[in-house]
Design an enzyme around this catalytic site. Sequence first.
Site, PDB file in Angstrom:
ATOM      1  N   GLU A 571       0.823  -1.204   0.000  1.00  0.00           N
ATOM      2  CA  GLU A 571       0.000   0.000   0.000  1.00  0.00           C
ATOM      3  C   GLU A 571       0.856   1.253   0.000  1.00  0.00           C
ATOM      4  OE1 GLU A 571      -3.251   0.041  -0.444  1.00  0.00           O
ATOM      5  OE2 GLU A 571      -3.147  -2.138  -0.587  1.00  0.00           O
ATOM      6  N   HIS A 574       2.125   1.977  -3.513  1.00  0.00           N
ATOM      7  CA  HIS A 574       1.111   2.482  -4.448  1.00  0.00           C
ATOM      8  C   HIS A 574       0.968   3.998  -4.360  1.00  0.00           C
ATOM      9  CE1 HIS A 574      -0.227  -1.022  -6.478  1.00  0.00           C
ATOM     10  NE2 HIS A 574      -0.671  -1.645  -5.402  1.00  0.00           N
ATOM     11  N   GLU A 623       1.051  -3.249 -10.510  1.00  0.00           N
ATOM     12  CA  GLU A 623       0.840  -4.166  -9.388  1.00  0.00           C
ATOM     13  C   GLU A 623       2.028  -5.103  -9.215  1.00  0.00           C
ATOM     14  OE1 GLU A 623      -1.460  -4.049  -7.200  1.00  0.00           O
ATOM     15  OE2 GLU A 623      -2.708  -2.519  -8.153  1.00  0.00           O
ATOM     16  N   ASP A 627       4.254  -5.529  -5.857  1.00  0.00           N
ATOM     17  CA  ASP A 627       4.482  -6.831  -5.219  1.00  0.00           C
ATOM     18  C   ASP A 627       5.964  -7.067  -4.962  1.00  0.00           C
ATOM     19  OD1 ASP A 627       1.812  -7.482  -5.117  1.00  0.00           O
ATOM     20  OD2 ASP A 627       1.823  -8.643  -6.969  1.00  0.00           O
TER      21      ASP A 627
END
Length: 721
Positions: A571, A574, A623, A627
């Site tokens: 998070e 992001h 994404e 990761d």
Amino acid sequence: MRTEQASGSGTRRRRVRFPEEEPPTAQDGWWQKTLRALKTLLLFSIILGVSLLLWGYVFQGCGPSPCKTPVCQDLLALYLASGNTSVAPCADFFSFACGNANRTSSPFQALEEENKRRVRRILETPGSWRLAPGEEKAFGFYNSCMNTGAIEAAGAGPLRQVIEELGGWPTSGNWTPSDFNQTLSLLMSQYGHFPFFRAYLQPLPTPPYLPVIQIDQPEFDVLLKQKQEPNYAQILREYLNYLYRLVTLLGGDRNQAQKHASFSLAINSQLNQMVGPGEQQRAQDKVFEMVTIDQLQRMAPTIDWLSCLQATFTPMALSPSDHVAVHDLAYLKNMSKLLEMKLSEHRDLLQSHMIFGLVKTLSPALDSQFQEAHRSLNQKLGELTGHPPMPVHPRWMMCMEKTEAFFEPTLATLFIRETFRPRTQSAAMELFTAIKDAFISHLHTVPWMDGETRAEAQDKLSQLQVKMGPSEWALKPDPARQEYDDIQLGPSFLQTFLSCVRSRQARVVQEFLQPVSSHRWQVPPWGLKAYYSIPDHVMVFPAGLLQPPFFHPGYPRAVNFGAAGSIMARELLHIFDRLLLPGGCLACDTRALQKALLCLERLYTALPSPKGTAFEVSRTLLEDAADAGALAIALKAYKKRLVLFRGETILPNLDLSPRQLFFRSYAQVMCRDPSTQDPQDIHSPPTLRVHGPLSDSPAFARHFRCPQGALLNPSRRCQLW
């Protein structure tokens, strides 16, 4: 006897010997040697004992000991049930961690279901709680919803009464023609049904992030786009059969049913065709357009926008000069033209179309015949379109979800009391702080980031607020918000349901009219979705997520850092997605950035995908980057924590070291059946979400002793984050 006297220098004195001055004998020498040997042996024994104690304290105390508490035993059972240790971890770690054929659900799904069961236990034991005035209505609503006997006995009567309040239904022969906009206004404000467009309050996604009325396309019951559906004709037949059944259930004239159902189907299809593709809007950077209500009235004149919006968002005071955010202006213009044409010729058919949609909206509050009709339609459409049908939930789950929606303030407080302790909150905050500090220090190793951007990123992370577990209003609820004075329970469950719909809408409007004093949570406490709010610069981790198997204060640190820690790091990353986009960081070393992105894309492309899944690396790249970076940051934070604090624990019977357990816990978060993934999902398939970051981690290959060239120990690695 003559005695010698001291009488001058030449005189000799006789010396008297004392016993201790006697010359040593052979026996005395042996004793001295034995004593020295005993002293040496004693000193050696002391040194050896102290050394053993120090060795035990330093090495045995800092070494991993098995965690045998009940929470660890439960976690161990989960890991043993989900994994397949016969698989070589360096060749297929996803199967090693998640490959048990008897695994029935993903950890996220299992936790979501457990949180639902917790809320259910709360609702079914009202006597266990000290309730404020008005809070008992939440339990009364749930019990009314579960009282299927009363709902079945009432049948379609309560729904017919609602239809009469809207002017009736032409198929029943009992219809009083009324003003179209008056009926539409009632549907939107009193019944929560939006047949031609949706209107809702939400902050804008751009500065200054103020709440505004937003207008978007409606939620279509079925997508009718002929070119995209090979079974288009059969889909039409199934939908028509569903509409015929509704007419029958409401006692309508079957001779008129075909005409009214066909019209509803046709207008539904025409509205579908008018919806612009979201991808095109995003490509044109037109997610929404700000227009005044007066401008909207001129562009889409069939709808009385001011009266409909004023009724829906009472007590807001609206005027023609107020702005609204429109997401698809072309759709609204075409929709207005279509309605103008239909109103001149088929006002009665348009009334039927709105009633059909209302029945679908109210189906959760109707008897089993209406619910079965809608369930059957979903199942058949799923078979024809190839999409999985909506799962059939037990009655208690539907009733619980509706109670959550209407009485969230009450249930939020009770859920926190039941599941979330202050110790859990402080431990989770400590974990997040460790992850954030590791990320800040990690920024110095990012090769493509320039100094100014790095400093800005560090400053942004330092100023970030975090909400961990419960919201403030769940911990200290305002009694005035708990009374639900505007909710009336009865006389039928449908009337109760509609009273709750109106009450919730009024609360939403009132919240937006209040001055913003703190962040408005976007998820309930039992939710699992962590998120970042750009307007408030706040990151939220709900209490429902900070539960086993992802987090517990009593877990080994390797588990918490590998599972919850990697979620937190993801998070955080992001927040900086913008930097990875073209033109997102002009001052950065764009060549190094593009090289790292291309390396990551090639890394994922080279990994084998599970059978039956297809994904585009270009769509999942952001994404994938999050990761891979999350794993590296969480591992860095964990290693630092091991240096600062001793006494790590492990899970017994897994034969995994603490660092190996860290990677195992990271993979456990991703355990999910790849075949269930939505084709539009922006994440890579779960196998790649495990193998991609692990193959990019030298530490994984080192701790699992992966041979060079193994799938998860490639010759080349990337350094994006």
